[in-house]
Structures are given as structure tokens and as C-alpha cells.
Design a protein around this motif. Sequence first.
Motif, PDB file in Angstrom:
ATOM      1  N   THR A  58     115.376   3.503  68.978  1.00  0.00           N
ATOM      2  CA  THR A  58     115.129   4.610  68.049  1.00  0.00           C
ATOM      3  C   THR A  58     113.700   5.141  68.146  1.00  0.00           C
ATOM      4  O   THR A  58     113.451   6.289  67.793  1.00  0.00           O
ATOM      5  CB  THR A  58     115.403   4.199  66.584  1.00  0.00           C
ATOM      6  N   VAL A  59     112.787   4.326  68.618  1.00  0.00           N
ATOM      7  CA  VAL A  59     111.361   4.689  68.625  1.00  0.00           C
ATOM      8  C   VAL A  59     111.051   5.938  69.447  1.00  0.00           C
ATOM      9  O   VAL A  59     110.346   6.833  68.962  1.00  0.00           O
ATOM     10  CB  VAL A  59     110.486   3.487  69.063  1.00  0.00           C
ATOM     11  N   PRO A  60     111.558   6.091  70.674  1.00  0.00           N
ATOM     12  CA  PRO A  60     111.187   7.272  71.460  1.00  0.00           C
ATOM     13  C   PRO A  60     111.964   8.546  71.110  1.00  0.00           C
ATOM     14  O   PRO A  60     111.777   9.574  71.755  1.00  0.00           O
ATOM     15  CB  PRO A  60     111.490   6.843  72.895  1.00  0.00           C
ATOM     16  N   THR A  61     112.796   8.521  70.085  1.00  0.00           N
ATOM     17  CA  THR A  61     113.638   9.678  69.792  1.00  0.00           C
ATOM     18  C   THR A  61     112.895  10.774  69.035  1.00  0.00           C
ATOM     19  O   THR A  61     111.955  10.514  68.281  1.00  0.00           O
ATOM     20  CB  THR A  61     114.882   9.274  68.968  1.00  0.00           C
ATOM     21  N   SER A  62     113.349  11.981  69.240  1.00  0.00           N
ATOM     22  CA  SER A  62     112.830  13.117  68.467  1.00  0.00           C
ATOM     23  C   SER A  62     113.166  12.961  66.993  1.00  0.00           C
ATOM     24  O   SER A  62     112.411  13.400  66.123  1.00  0.00           O
ATOM     25  CB  SER A  62     113.432  14.428  68.986  1.00  0.00           C
ATOM     26  N   ASP A  63     114.311  12.342  66.709  1.00  0.00           N
ATOM     27  CA  ASP A  63     114.701  12.128  65.315  1.00  0.00           C
ATOM     28  C   ASP A  63     113.699  11.247  64.577  1.00  0.00           C
ATOM     29  O   ASP A  63     113.405  11.482  63.408  1.00  0.00           O
ATOM     30  CB  ASP A  63     116.095  11.509  65.228  1.00  0.00           C
ATOM     31  N   ARG A  64     113.160  10.228  65.257  1.00  0.00           N
ATOM     32  CA  ARG A  64     112.150   9.381  64.612  1.00  0.00           C
ATOM     33  C   ARG A  64     110.908  10.207  64.294  1.00  0.00           C
ATOM     34  O   ARG A  64     110.380  10.142  63.183  1.00  0.00           O
ATOM     35  CB  ARG A  64     111.790   8.198  65.498  1.00  0.00           C
ATOM     36  N   THR A  65     110.469  11.012  65.229  1.00  0.00           N
ATOM     37  CA  THR A  65     109.312  11.872  64.997  1.00  0.00           C
ATOM     38  C   THR A  65     109.580  12.819  63.835  1.00  0.00           C
ATOM     39  O   THR A  65     108.735  12.983  62.943  1.00  0.00           O
ATOM     40  CB  THR A  65     108.982  12.673  66.276  1.00  0.00           C
ATOM     41  N   GLU A  66     110.758  13.421  63.826  1.00  0.00           N
ATOM     42  CA  GLU A  66     111.141  14.337  62.744  1.00  0.00           C
ATOM     43  C   GLU A  66     111.213  13.611  61.405  1.00  0.00           C
ATOM     44  O   GLU A  66     110.760  14.134  60.380  1.00  0.00           O
ATOM     45  CB  GLU A  66     112.486  15.004  63.061  1.00  0.00           C
ATOM     46  N   GLY A  67     111.762  12.416  61.392  1.00  0.00           N
ATOM     47  CA  GLY A  67     111.876  11.644  60.156  1.00  0.00           C
ATOM     48  C   GLY A  67     110.523  11.329  59.545  1.00  0.00           C
ATOM     49  O   GLY A  67     110.324  11.480  58.330  1.00  0.00           O
TER      50      GLY A  67
END
Length: 178
Positions: free
Chosen positions: A154-163
Motif C-alpha cells: 500500500t505504501v507506494p500507491t497514489s491512494d496512500r498519498t491521497e489519503g
Amino acid sequence: HKLYERMIRGIINCPVPVIGAINGVAYGGGCELVSAVDFAYAADHAVFAQTETKLGIIPGAGGTQNLPRAIGKQRALELILTGKTFSAIEAMQWGLINELFPSNQLLIEVTKVADLIAANAPIAVEQAKCAINKGSQMSLNDALSFEIEAYNKTVPTSDRTEGILAFNEKRAPKFEGK
């Protein structure tokens, strides 16, 4: 029967959550289906049973494996060996059902839960489900290592950045599953 077996395995191995909504009778294969989903809700009048031994067979679509994992070995043995029916209240007390609702509210309430899940980051939901399901089959030390592997996906995902950005900006995130 092979088709039903494949369906049960498909539900168990589905990467996205599978939620049950039981609004009536779930005997035999129907009860096996309930024990295969990730979690389930039922109408307060629903009735359940594993009646196969009354027919000279045994549950053959995961019932002897999923039901004990959901409600415990002793209770599952009692229900499978006797073929006794059990109520929605008992199913909830034993852990097969998460919550009961009046029949006319069941799908409304289940949809609310599905909407809550759908609002979360898809990759995080998938990885959490995977970590829970696979981890529950492992020793605690192995499961903790597997959890970190799932977390790291989950760490490299755009969703993590967005969250994190949405949290800091005090707004609802807009996840894209990337």
C-alpha cells in the motif's frame, strides 16, 4: 456440484469483500454459502441449518471447514451432526452473522456497509482482507511478517498519498485504486 464448489472457492478467494444478506432460509448449501462470505447480515426472521447428514451426505462445499472457523468446532459439530436448525439470533450470537435487521431494512443496511467499504482505498481494502484471511492460517510470527508485506504493497500507491493529503487537508479522500 463442481460448479457450486468453484463458486465457494471463488467467494473465499475473491480479493474484494463479499458481504452476505440473508433474508429467509439458508439450509445446506445456503448455509455453506453464508459461512464462506467475508461477513454477513441477516433479517431477524432468517433460519439456518446444515442438514446434509439427514440426507446421507455431508456438507461438501466448505461447510465442514468454514462453519467451524466461523462459530467454533464444537458448535459446528453439533449443528452438522444433528442437522438442527438455528435462528438468526443464534447465528449472530455464535459469530456467523454480524448483525440482524428487520427484513425491509436488510438491503438498505447492507448497502450502507458496502458504501463505507467502497469509500476506502481499494488496494488497502484488498490487502487488509488478504492479510486477515491468509494470516489467520499462519503462526502469529509468520502472520505479522505477511502483514508487513501487505502493508508495504500500500505504501507506494497514489491512494496512500491521497489519503494522507486528504487527512492533512481535513477533506474526504478521492481514491482511484492506484
